[in-house]
Motif scaffolding. Structure first.
Motif, short mmCIF file in Angstrom:
data_model
loop_
_atom_site.label_atom_id
_atom_site.label_comp_id
_atom_site.label_asym_id
_atom_site.label_seq_id
_atom_site.Cartn_x
_atom_site.Cartn_y
_atom_site.Cartn_z
N GLY A 1 18.40 -30.97 -13.82
CA GLY A 1 18.27 -31.77 -15.02
C GLY A 1 16.98 -31.45 -15.73
O GLY A 1 16.14 -30.67 -15.24
N THR A 2 16.79 -32.01 -16.91
CA THR A 2 15.60 -31.74 -17.71
C THR A 2 14.72 -32.98 -17.79
O THR A 2 15.18 -34.10 -17.57
N ALA A 3 13.46 -32.73 -18.15
CA ALA A 3 12.51 -33.80 -18.48
C ALA A 3 12.47 -34.91 -17.44
O ALA A 3 12.57 -36.09 -17.75
N ASP A 4 12.32 -34.53 -16.17
CA ASP A 4 12.12 -35.47 -15.07
C ASP A 4 13.34 -36.33 -14.75
O ASP A 4 13.25 -37.26 -13.95
N ALA A 5 14.50 -36.04 -15.35
CA ALA A 5 15.66 -36.92 -15.16
C ALA A 5 16.04 -37.08 -13.69
O ALA A 5 16.39 -38.18 -13.24
N ASN A 6 15.98 -35.99 -12.93
CA ASN A 6 16.39 -36.05 -11.52
C ASN A 6 15.24 -35.68 -10.58
O ASN A 6 15.47 -35.31 -9.45
N ARG A 7 14.02 -35.80 -11.06
CA ARG A 7 12.89 -35.14 -10.39
C ARG A 7 12.75 -35.54 -8.93
O ARG A 7 12.66 -34.68 -8.07
N TRP A 8 12.69 -36.84 -8.65
CA TRP A 8 12.57 -37.30 -7.26
C TRP A 8 13.57 -38.44 -7.03
O TRP A 8 13.24 -39.49 -6.49
N ALA A 9 14.80 -38.16 -7.42
CA ALA A 9 15.85 -39.19 -7.32
C ALA A 9 15.98 -39.70 -5.89
O ALA A 9 16.06 -38.92 -4.95
N GLY A 10 16.01 -41.00 -5.75
CA GLY A 10 16.25 -41.61 -4.45
C GLY A 10 15.02 -41.82 -3.58
O GLY A 10 15.15 -42.31 -2.45
N HIS A 11 13.85 -41.45 -4.10
CA HIS A 11 12.63 -41.64 -3.30
C HIS A 11 12.39 -43.14 -3.12
O HIS A 11 12.23 -43.87 -4.09
N ILE B 1 12.40 -29.58 -6.51
CA ILE B 1 11.90 -28.31 -7.03
C ILE B 1 11.83 -28.44 -8.55
O ILE B 1 12.79 -28.85 -9.20
N ASN B 2 10.68 -28.11 -9.09
CA ASN B 2 10.49 -28.06 -10.53
C ASN B 2 10.49 -26.60 -10.97
O ASN B 2 9.77 -25.79 -10.40
N GLN B 3 11.36 -26.31 -11.95
CA GLN B 3 11.42 -24.95 -12.50
C GLN B 3 10.54 -24.95 -13.73
O GLN B 3 10.91 -25.46 -14.78
N HIS B 4 9.35 -24.39 -13.57
CA HIS B 4 8.26 -24.61 -14.51
C HIS B 4 8.55 -24.09 -15.91
O HIS B 4 8.29 -24.78 -16.91
N ASP B 5 9.07 -22.87 -16.02
CA ASP B 5 9.23 -22.26 -17.35
C ASP B 5 10.22 -23.02 -18.23
O ASP B 5 10.12 -22.98 -19.46
N SER B 6 11.19 -23.67 -17.61
CA SER B 6 12.21 -24.38 -18.38
C SER B 6 12.10 -25.90 -18.25
O SER B 6 12.94 -26.62 -18.79
N SER B 7 11.07 -26.36 -17.54
CA SER B 7 10.87 -27.80 -17.32
C SER B 7 12.14 -28.46 -16.81
O SER B 7 12.62 -29.46 -17.33
N ARG B 8 12.71 -27.87 -15.77
CA ARG B 8 13.93 -28.41 -15.17
C ARG B 8 13.65 -28.77 -13.70
O ARG B 8 12.80 -28.15 -13.06
N ASP B 9 14.39 -29.77 -13.22
CA ASP B 9 14.15 -30.26 -11.87
C ASP B 9 15.45 -30.44 -11.11
O ASP B 9 16.49 -30.72 -11.70
N ILE B 10 15.34 -30.31 -9.80
CA ILE B 10 16.44 -30.69 -8.91
C ILE B 10 15.81 -31.33 -7.68
O ILE B 10 14.68 -30.99 -7.31
N SER B 11 16.50 -32.29 -7.09
CA SER B 11 15.93 -32.97 -5.93
C SER B 11 17.00 -33.23 -4.89
O SER B 11 18.20 -33.17 -5.17
#
Lengths: 56, 353
Positions: free
Chosen positions: B204-214, B139-149
């Protein structure tokens, strides 16, 4: 989003919309920030990769 | 399980908001496909068939067949299928391709993101692919450019499997209360290494955890496919049963984001009847069935016809004064317009996120 042309269209002497060719299709794009096509046009204009032609 | 236990569990789900919040995903059953039931894309991304389900890519250009498939798990009628026609190769670490879904920000304020009481959400879906292995979903949280996967596993080739993942609430990033993108659910297909590092289940921010483990790459081999249906995002740390709704209700929700005058471009069904203005080269613009999220991009399909269905010599120009509920008028090219005569044309209005 591949935008190859953009031109303002006047209505009552004011820029009202942009006529743009996006992914090879000519579309009418309103001047609204929430519109994703307008946002992309303005992003490309700011990046210097697209120019919006003045209205005829 | 006893009735008392079932009632207690139901009460907990209500407390979590899981029942009252219901499904935050529109068209999760893949029933509505206004644009058509099949399409091939060779270059850009976008919405191809199923309403609200999008294909997004960067620097990676496989040719894909998108379809509304009637192959679906028990209890569902349709799925969204993406199949590789011509594969591409991930060339750099920043290239990627995902199937994704945007949720409008003002519909997510009950999640209380950016506060200590931010709520967890659970994503559930049915998936089928010939590519087995570990997939990320984020999930990308658009307004804050944060991600969780998180990750899910396709265990068997060619079999429908039900998956659920829970994402913690984000106590740091606020979702703006507006009509922009709030959350973007992302199912990566093939991606460069820039996005697969980091950790799951942590914002996390700036794609750090965006699709971890894919760990799979669907779009790098011809004929690979991936299908999905029964998508549900609900409040709480457990999945609810998929809330089926009528086709009409789902269609109306989809039309906040996209609407067209026709069911088929090849016929006259639903072709909009418009009166020509007197003295000016305009046709009347349409009124939308559903108020749009924002002023939409509009397209008049060429081939303006006479009322009897015969082709006119007029051509479509641009729409003017596009609002949330309709457009005032369509300018015309060509010649031969007759004052106050009725003509017909097809239109689309796109207010997607």
């Amino acid at each position: 989003m591949n935008i190859t042309s953009a031109q303002y269209i006047l209505s009552e002497d004011e820029n009202n919309v942009i006529l743009a060719t996006i992914d090879e299709i000519e579309m009418t794009v309103p001047l609204t920030e929430g519109n994703r096509h307008y946002a992309e046009i303005m992003r490309q204009v700011e990046a210097g990769t697209l120019t919006i032609a003045e209205a005829d | 399980m006893s009735k008392a236990r079932q009632l207690a569990d139901l009460g907990n789900q209500v407390d979590d908001g899981a029942i009252t919040g219901s499904n935050m995903v529109i068209n999760g059953g893949m029933t509505v496909a206004q644009r058509g039931t099949s399409a091939t894309n060779t270059t850009g991304g976008g919405l191809k068939t199923i309403d609200r389900m999008r294909y997004t890519r960067s620097g990676f250009v496989p040719s894909l067949n998108h379809s509304q498939s009637t192959d679906a798990p028990d209890g569902f009628s349709y799925s969204y299928k993406v199949e590789v026609a011509t594969a591409d190769t991930i060339g750099t670490s920043t290239e990627y391709s995902v199937i994704d879904y945007n949720i409008e920000a003002q519909d997510l304020q009950h999640l209380k993101y950016g506060s200590a009481s931010a709520k967890a959400v659970t994503l559930s879906f049915w998936v089928k692919s010939n590519v087995t292995g570990t997939y990320a979903v984020g999930i990308n949280q658009h307004d804050s450019s944060r991600d969780i996967s998180s990750t899910y596993t396709v265990n068997a080739s060619g079999a429908w499997e039900y998956k659920t993942v829970t994402f913690l609430g984000d106590v740091s990033g606020t979702i703006n209360n507006d009509n922009g993108i709030g959350l973007n659910i992302e199912w990566p297909m093939s991606t460069g290494s820039n996005f697969t590092g980091g950790s799951n289940d942590v914002w996390g921010t700036a794609d750090a955890n965006r699709w971890a483990g894919h760990a799979v790459s669907v779009f790098e081999t011809n004929s690979n496919y991936w299908q999905i249906t029964g998508v549900c995002l609900n409040v709480g740390d457990s999945a609810i049963d998929f809330p089926h709704e009528s086709y009409g209700d789902t269609l109306a929700k989809c039309q906040r984001y996209y609407e067209q005058s026709y069911t088929s471009l090849t016929g006259s069904d639903g072709k909009f009847s418009a009166v020509a203005s007197t003295g000016s080269n305009y046709l009347q613009g349409p009124t939308f069935r559903v108020t749009k999220r924002t002023q939409p991009t509009m397209l008049a399909h060429d081939g303006i016809s006479e009322m009897d269905g015969s082709t006119s010599s007029l051509t479509a120009g641009s729409f003017n004064h596009i609002g949330l509920n309709g457009a005032l008028r369509l300018s015309l090219g060509g010649s031969g317009r007759i004052n106050a005569q009725v003509y017909r044309y097809h239109w689309t209005a796109d207010a997607e996120l």
